[in-house]
Design an enzyme around this catalytic site. Structure first.
Site, PDB file in Angstrom:
ATOM      1  N   SER A 141       0.851  -1.194   0.000  1.00 13.62           N
ATOM      2  CA  SER A 141       0.000   0.000   0.000  1.00 13.62           C
ATOM      3  C   SER A 141       0.882   1.237   0.000  1.00 13.62           C
ATOM      4  O   SER A 141       1.658   1.455   0.937  1.00 13.62           O
ATOM      5  CB  SER A 141      -0.885   0.016   1.245  1.00 13.62           C
ATOM      6  OG  SER A 141      -1.368   1.327   1.442  1.00 13.62           O
TER       7      SER A 141
ATOM      8  N   HIS B  65      -8.370   0.858  -4.058  1.00 15.47           N
ATOM      9  CA  HIS B  65      -9.285   0.623  -2.934  1.00 15.47           C
ATOM     10  C   HIS B  65      -9.995   1.942  -2.626  1.00 15.47           C
ATOM     11  O   HIS B  65      -9.392   2.855  -2.068  1.00 15.47           O
ATOM     12  CB  HIS B  65      -8.453   0.120  -1.744  1.00 15.47           C
ATOM     13  CG  HIS B  65      -9.209  -0.042  -0.473  1.00 15.47           C
ATOM     14  ND1 HIS B  65      -8.571  -0.273   0.742  1.00 15.47           N
ATOM     15  CD2 HIS B  65     -10.538  -0.020  -0.185  1.00 15.47           C
ATOM     16  CE1 HIS B  65      -9.474  -0.380   1.700  1.00 15.47           C
ATOM     17  NE2 HIS B  65     -10.668  -0.218   1.175  1.00 15.47           N
TER      18      HIS B  65
ATOM     19  N   MET C  86     -12.301   4.276  -0.569  1.00 15.97           N
ATOM     20  CA  MET C  86     -12.932   4.480   0.751  1.00 15.97           C
ATOM     21  C   MET C  86     -13.614   5.834   0.680  1.00 15.97           C
ATOM     22  O   MET C  86     -13.109   6.838   1.189  1.00 15.97           O
ATOM     23  CB  MET C  86     -11.864   4.434   1.851  1.00 15.97           C
ATOM     24  CG  MET C  86     -11.385   3.024   2.158  1.00 15.97           C
ATOM     25  SD  MET C  86      -9.783   3.001   2.980  1.00 15.97           S
ATOM     26  CE  MET C  86      -8.717   3.046   1.545  1.00 15.97           C
TER      27      MET C  86
ATOM     28  N   MET D  89     -11.281  -6.191   5.323  1.00 17.17           N
ATOM     29  CA  MET D  89     -10.467  -5.277   6.127  1.00 17.17           C
ATOM     30  C   MET D  89     -10.112  -5.954   7.448  1.00 17.17           C
ATOM     31  O   MET D  89     -10.978  -6.472   8.150  1.00 17.17           O
ATOM     32  CB  MET D  89     -11.225  -3.981   6.429  1.00 17.17           C
ATOM     33  CG  MET D  89     -11.483  -3.078   5.234  1.00 17.17           C
ATOM     34  SD  MET D  89     -10.024  -2.654   4.264  1.00 17.17           S
ATOM     35  CE  MET D  89      -9.006  -1.782   5.463  1.00 17.17           C
TER      36      MET D  89
ATOM     37  N   HIS E 164      -1.164  -1.306  -4.325  1.00 23.11           N
ATOM     38  CA  HIS E 164      -2.432  -0.975  -3.668  1.00 23.11           C
ATOM     39  C   HIS E 164      -2.530   0.538  -3.448  1.00 23.11           C
ATOM     40  O   HIS E 164      -1.664   1.137  -2.820  1.00 23.11           O
ATOM     41  CB  HIS E 164      -2.504  -1.733  -2.345  1.00 23.11           C
ATOM     42  CG  HIS E 164      -3.816  -1.626  -1.649  1.00 23.11           C
ATOM     43  ND1 HIS E 164      -4.916  -2.394  -1.986  1.00 23.11           N
ATOM     44  CD2 HIS E 164      -4.213  -0.860  -0.604  1.00 23.11           C
ATOM     45  CE1 HIS E 164      -5.919  -2.106  -1.189  1.00 23.11           C
ATOM     46  NE2 HIS E 164      -5.525  -1.159  -0.337  1.00 23.11           N
TER      47      HIS E 164
ATOM     48  N   GLY F  42      -2.862   3.803   7.798  1.00 25.86           N
ATOM     49  CA  GLY F  42      -1.878   2.732   7.797  1.00 25.86           C
ATOM     50  C   GLY F  42      -1.354   2.530   9.213  1.00 25.86           C
ATOM     51  O   GLY F  42      -1.609   3.340  10.108  1.00 25.86           O
TER      52      GLY F  42
ATOM     53  N   ASP G 294      -4.803   3.531  -1.932  1.00 20.89           N
ATOM     54  CA  ASP G 294      -5.889   3.833  -0.998  1.00 20.89           C
ATOM     55  C   ASP G 294      -6.449   5.221  -1.264  1.00 20.89           C
ATOM     56  O   ASP G 294      -5.796   6.223  -0.995  1.00 20.89           O
ATOM     57  CB  ASP G 294      -5.364   3.751   0.441  1.00 20.89           C
ATOM     58  CG  ASP G 294      -5.113   2.320   0.869  1.00 20.89           C
ATOM     59  OD1 ASP G 294      -6.054   1.505   0.770  1.00 20.89           O
ATOM     60  OD2 ASP G 294      -3.977   2.010   1.293  1.00 20.89           O
TER      61      ASP G 294
ATOM     62  N   GLY H  69       1.269  -2.313   4.058  1.00 16.05           N
ATOM     63  CA  GLY H  69       1.777  -0.946   3.982  1.00 16.05           C
ATOM     64  C   GLY H  69       3.006  -0.780   4.848  1.00 16.05           C
ATOM     65  O   GLY H  69       4.145  -0.849   4.370  1.00 16.05           O
TER      66      GLY H  69
ATOM     67  N   MET I 142      -9.097   7.905  -0.210  1.00 12.88           N
ATOM     68  CA  MET I 142      -9.963   8.277   0.920  1.00 12.88           C
ATOM     69  C   MET I 142     -10.475   9.699   0.717  1.00 12.88           C
ATOM     70  O   MET I 142      -9.704  10.575   0.313  1.00 12.88           O
ATOM     71  CB  MET I 142      -9.183   8.207   2.224  1.00 12.88           C
ATOM     72  CG  MET I 142      -8.489   6.871   2.461  1.00 12.88           C
ATOM     73  SD  MET I 142      -7.679   6.841   4.064  1.00 12.88           S
ATOM     74  CE  MET I 142      -6.773   5.282   3.937  1.00 12.88           C
TER      75      MET I 142
ATOM     76  N   ASP J  18      -6.533  -6.737   4.083  1.00 13.25           N
ATOM     77  CA  ASP J  18      -5.874  -5.423   4.136  1.00 13.25           C
ATOM     78  C   ASP J  18      -5.869  -4.876   5.563  1.00 13.25           C
ATOM     79  O   ASP J  18      -6.925  -4.657   6.139  1.00 13.25           O
ATOM     80  CB  ASP J  18      -6.652  -4.477   3.198  1.00 13.25           C
ATOM     81  CG  ASP J  18      -6.058  -3.080   3.116  1.00 13.25           C
ATOM     82  OD1 ASP J  18      -4.991  -2.832   3.686  1.00 13.25           O
ATOM     83  OD2 ASP J  18      -6.701  -2.232   2.442  1.00 13.25           O
TER      84      ASP J  18
HETATM   85  C1  DX5 Z   1      -6.301   1.279   5.564  1.00 17.34           C
HETATM   86  C2  DX5 Z   1      -5.774   0.980   4.191  1.00 17.34           C
HETATM   87  C3  DX5 Z   1      -4.668   0.015   4.138  1.00 17.34           C
HETATM   88  C4  DX5 Z   1      -3.425   0.443   4.880  1.00 17.34           C
HETATM   89  C5  DX5 Z   1      -2.569  -0.747   5.108  1.00 17.34           C
HETATM   90  O1  DX5 Z   1      -7.473   2.022   5.448  1.00 17.34           O
HETATM   91  O2  DX5 Z   1      -6.828   0.453   3.403  1.00 17.34           O
HETATM   92  O3  DX5 Z   1      -4.378  -0.320   2.801  1.00 17.34           O
HETATM   93  O4  DX5 Z   1      -2.708   1.427   4.212  1.00 17.34           O
HETATM   94  O5  DX5 Z   1      -1.461  -0.363   5.864  1.00 17.34           O
HETATM   95  P1  DX5 Z   1      -0.837  -1.317   6.981  1.00 17.34           P
HETATM   96  O6  DX5 Z   1      -0.320  -2.522   6.289  1.00 17.34           O
HETATM   97  O7  DX5 Z   1       0.238  -0.466   7.582  1.00 17.34           O
HETATM   98  O8  DX5 Z   1      -1.937  -1.643   7.972  1.00 17.34           O
HETATM   99 ZN    ZN Z   2      -6.397  -0.410   1.429  1.00 14.25          ZN
END
Ligand code: DX5
Ligand code: ZN
Length: 211
Positions: free
Chosen positions: A6, A64, A66, A135, A31, A142, A33, A195, A35, A173
């Site tokens: 990520s 992804h 969100m 999730m 990946h 992260g 993210d 991530g 948001m 994830d």
């Molecule tokens: C959280 C994200 C993840 C996150 C993963 O909302 O969707 O993709 O960045 O990061 P780690 O591996 O550090 O939990």
């Molecule tokens: Zn994600």
């Protein structure tokens, strides 16, 4: 096990070299993210940045979402030709319609389930899906701690998938590392997002250890 780092945990001041480095370190997907500050309490990247990421990447993108208003964002990101676009089931009134829309762009479609969402709610969507993303943290940031009940949920989902559409992949994830990877593999998980585990370590060694 396929590994999708990520880029949320990357150094955005040198994003180009970060993307090159994870591709060189043999990741399978990148990946991304997205948001919007509404569905989750964080704001990340939009089409201007994803366009640059897509140019540099030699591995396929896994977007992804969100966000609220999924349809708007699907139209926004489809031109960058990601391998997957996934959206949260909790935020979509017409998931079946949206899956068809993603596929109409020639992009693989997936739905995402928050930690508290029961996989049974997507039983009648499985036949249309290329991937389900579970999730293992609450979406938004992260570096959070892995929520272990996702292991049971993945097993439950795997049964539905075996029954209805064995081609559908399971992705997990959040908080994935070398401690929980074996349990995820045993539960039938196909792809992990990582991530902080990748970006806080030697990229190649971290990706290799998950594989
Ligand atoms: C959280 C994200 C993840 C996150 C993963 O909302 O969707 O993709 O960045 O990061 P780690 O591996 O550090 O939990
Ligand atoms: Zn994600």
């Amino acid at each position: 096990m396929l590994v999708a780092p990520s880029i949320l945990s990357a150094d955005f001041g040198k994003l180009e070299s970060e993307i090159e480095a994870i591709c060189k370190a043999n990741c399978d997907l990148i990946h991304v993210d997205v948001m919007d500050g509404h569905f989750v309490p964080n704001l990340t990247i939009g089409p201007v940045v994803v366009k640059s990421v897509a140019k540099v990447a030699t591995k396929p993108l896994d977007i992804h979402l969100m966000v609220q208003n999924n349809t708007f964002f699907v139209d926004l990101f489809a031109p960058f030709k990601p391998e997957y676009i996934t959206f949260h089931i909790e935020e979509e009134k017409h998931p079946h319609r949206l899956i068809q829309k993603i596929k109409s762009y020639g992009i693989k479609a997936g739905v995402v389930l928050n930690p508290s969402t029961n996989p049974i709610v997507i039983e009648y969507l499985i036949e249309d899906l290329d991937m389900v993303l579970l999730m293992s943290v609450n979406p938004g940031f992260g570096g959070q701690t892995f929520i272990p009940n996702v292991i049971h949920k993945a097993k439950q989902l795997k049964q539905i998938i075996n029954d209805k559409n064995p081609n559908c992949l399971i992705e997990v994830d959040g908080g994935v590392n070398d401690k929980n990877i074996q349990a995820l593999k045993n539960a039938g998980v196909d792809i992990v997002v990582a991530g902080s585990y990748v970006f806080n370590n030697d990229y190649q060694k971290a990706i290799q250890s998950l594989k």
